[in-house]
Design a protein around this motif. Structure first.
Motif, PDB file in Angstrom:
ATOM      1  N   TRP A   4       1.791   3.236   9.687  1.00 56.36           N
ATOM      2  CA  TRP A   4       0.877   2.622  10.626  1.00 56.36           C
ATOM      3  C   TRP A   4      -0.549   2.719  10.085  1.00 56.36           C
ATOM      4  CZ3 TRP A   4       2.134  -0.342  14.554  1.00 56.36           C
ATOM      5  CH2 TRP A   4       3.408  -0.232  15.100  1.00 56.36           C
ATOM      6  N   CYS A  58      -4.668  -2.065  19.298  1.00 53.33           N
ATOM      7  CA  CYS A  58      -4.102  -2.915  18.250  1.00 53.33           C
ATOM      8  C   CYS A  58      -3.824  -2.062  17.021  1.00 53.33           C
ATOM      9  CB  CYS A  58      -5.073  -4.029  17.871  1.00 53.33           C
ATOM     10  SG  CYS A  58      -5.454  -5.151  19.215  1.00 53.33           S
ATOM     11  N   LYS A  76       2.863  -1.384   7.913  1.00 48.15           N
ATOM     12  CA  LYS A  76       3.324  -1.879   6.622  1.00 48.15           C
ATOM     13  C   LYS A  76       4.402  -0.932   6.129  1.00 48.15           C
ATOM     14  CE  LYS A  76       1.707  -3.526   2.167  1.00 48.15           C
ATOM     15  NZ  LYS A  76       0.533  -3.768   1.324  1.00 48.15           N
ATOM     16  N   PHE A  87       2.100 -14.959  11.753  1.00 51.98           N
ATOM     17  CA  PHE A  87       2.770 -13.786  12.309  1.00 51.98           C
ATOM     18  C   PHE A  87       3.942 -14.280  13.142  1.00 51.98           C
ATOM     19  CE2 PHE A  87      -1.108 -12.007  11.013  1.00 51.98           C
ATOM     20  CZ  PHE A  87      -0.931 -10.648  10.902  1.00 51.98           C
ATOM     21  N   SER A 104      -1.224  -2.196  13.075  1.00 49.62           N
ATOM     22  CA  SER A 104      -0.267  -2.916  12.240  1.00 49.62           C
ATOM     23  C   SER A 104       0.501  -1.888  11.411  1.00 49.62           C
ATOM     24  CB  SER A 104      -0.969  -3.927  11.329  1.00 49.62           C
ATOM     25  OG  SER A 104      -1.936  -3.296  10.536  1.00 49.62           O
ATOM     26  N   ASN A 155      -6.438  -8.545   9.450  1.00 48.32           N
ATOM     27  CA  ASN A 155      -5.127  -8.993   8.984  1.00 48.32           C
ATOM     28  C   ASN A 155      -4.801  -8.172   7.739  1.00 48.32           C
ATOM     29  OD1 ASN A 155      -2.848 -10.300   8.086  1.00 48.32           O
ATOM     30  ND2 ASN A 155      -3.733 -12.356   8.164  1.00 48.32           N
TER      31      ASN A 155
END
Length: 80
Positions: free
Chosen positions: A15, A7, A11, A63, A9, A56
């Motif tokens: 990364w 996993c 922005k 999402f 995320s 999160n």
């Protein structure tokens, strides 16, 4: 990484740190249901026989985009 759930995320163009889960309840040729519960602090990922949380990092209440990679087929996605 064989049989590992990764996993992460992103922005803008950066990364975050990867989170790796070694519990891998999936079987080749089988089917499985995966559910996500989202709140301001984290996502709880429910997979067969196991669950884990992922931060999160963006603080999003909803999402609307997930990317998947690997040797599997997504048959359907629904939001409640």
């Amino acid at each position: 990484d064989v049989n590992t759930i990764v996993c992460n995320s992103k922005k803008v163009e950066d990364w975050g740190a990867e989170q790796r889960e070694t519990v891998f309840p999936f079987q080749k040729g089988g089917t499985a249901e995966i559910a996500f519960n989202v709140n301001q602090n984290d996502l709880t990922v429910h997979i067969p026989g196991h669950q884990f949380t992922f931060p999160n990092r963006l603080g999003l209440p909803v999402f609307d985009y997930f990317e998947t990679q690997g040797d599997f087929t997504v048959q359907s996605i629904s939001w409640e």
